[in-house]
Design an enzyme around this catalytic site. Structure first.
Site: not given
Ligand code: KIV
Length: 265
Positions: A45, A113, A115, A182
């Site tokens: 994102d 993914k 967070e 991160e």
């Molecule tokens: O959105 C993204 O590109 C990410 C990376 C920074 C791991 O989550």
């Protein structure tokens, strides 16, 4: 051509073979990335900032993510493709299942993914029990930028570091099959990587994770302002996009990236 699956990545972790990951958002770059032999593509994102020009990732919608994920999966052939669940698209387990369903069915993602740690465990269990492969994301959480108050290193000190380790173990137990870490101190990232069976991919997390991820635009020097210190501009030395991508894959595999100047203590 043998496709990369989560089993391939598990085997790479077991053998100590580094995993090269990069973000992509469209077909043109995906073709170049595939030619360079990347293992995993993340439709991040981060596109909200590098493609759409927003100040954060918060405005990105599920439809944006589906559109960009489909652009990537339409032409990708070998890499495992992960799609980000954008801000407020996974506030409840039911909403998360709906979002993940769109990213996989319409976007063609192989994994999603999410967070966050403890607050996401129920959602991760809900998804993984329903055949949705999940990658966790801990440390600096860009979707929580207004709570964090800035893009800064997370997990410094025993208390904060211990909390991230606990969340990482919790995510693995909840069924997550991969983890992005991160902006955390390298020592903490190494400890988490050793503690987990699943592959751990670092960004600003030192050289001892199982693999590395960078935002494509950052490593090509396209993002001029506010590039984090853990980024290296691979295009500056290589003079072609294909050369830069090949150099990045090689540097990850040979552990020459990240160097100590890209690493937090
Ligand atoms: O959105 C993204 O590109 C990410 C990376 C920074 C791991 O989550």
């Amino acid at each position: 051509m043998t496709k990369i699956t989560i089993s391939t990545l598990d085997r790479m972790k077991a053998k100590g073979e580094k995993i090269a990951v990069i973000t992509a958002y469209d077909a043109g770059f995906t073709r170049q990335i595939e030619k360079a032999g990347m293992d995993v593509i993340l439709v991040g994102d981060s596109l909200g900032m590098v493609v759409q020009g927003h100040e954060s990732t918060l405005p990105v919608t599920v439809s944006d993510m589906v559109y960009h994920t489909a652009n990537v999966t339409r032409v990708s052939q070998r890499a495992l493709v992960i799609a980000d669940m954008p801000f407020m698209s996974h506030a409840t387990p039911e909403q998360a299942l709906n979002t993940a369903g769109r990213l996989m069915k319409e976007g063609g993602a192989h994994m999603v993914k999410i967070e966050g740690g403890a607050p996401q465990l129920e959602t991760v269990r809900h998804l993984t029990a329903r055949a949705v492969p999940v990658c966790g994301h801990l440390g600096l959480l860009p979707q929580s930028i207004h709570q964090l108050g800035g893009y800064c290193v997370q997990g410094r000190g025993d208390h904060a570091g211990g909390a991230i380790l606990k969340d990482a173990i919790g995510l693995q137990q909840a069924g997550a099959q991969m983890l992005v870490l991160e902006c955390v101190p390298a020592v903490l990232a190494a400890e988490i990587t050793r503690a987990l069976d699943i592959p751990v991919i670092g960004i600003g997390a030192g050289v001892d994770t199982d693999g590395q991820v960078l935002v494509l635009y950052d490593m090509l020097g396209v993002t001029i302002e506010g590039v984090p210190s853990f980024v290296h501009d691979f295009l500056a030395e290589e003079h072609s996009i294909q050369g830069a991508l090949l150099a990045y894959v090689k540097a990850v595999k040979e552990r020459t990236f990240p160097a100590s100047k890209h690493t937090f203590t």
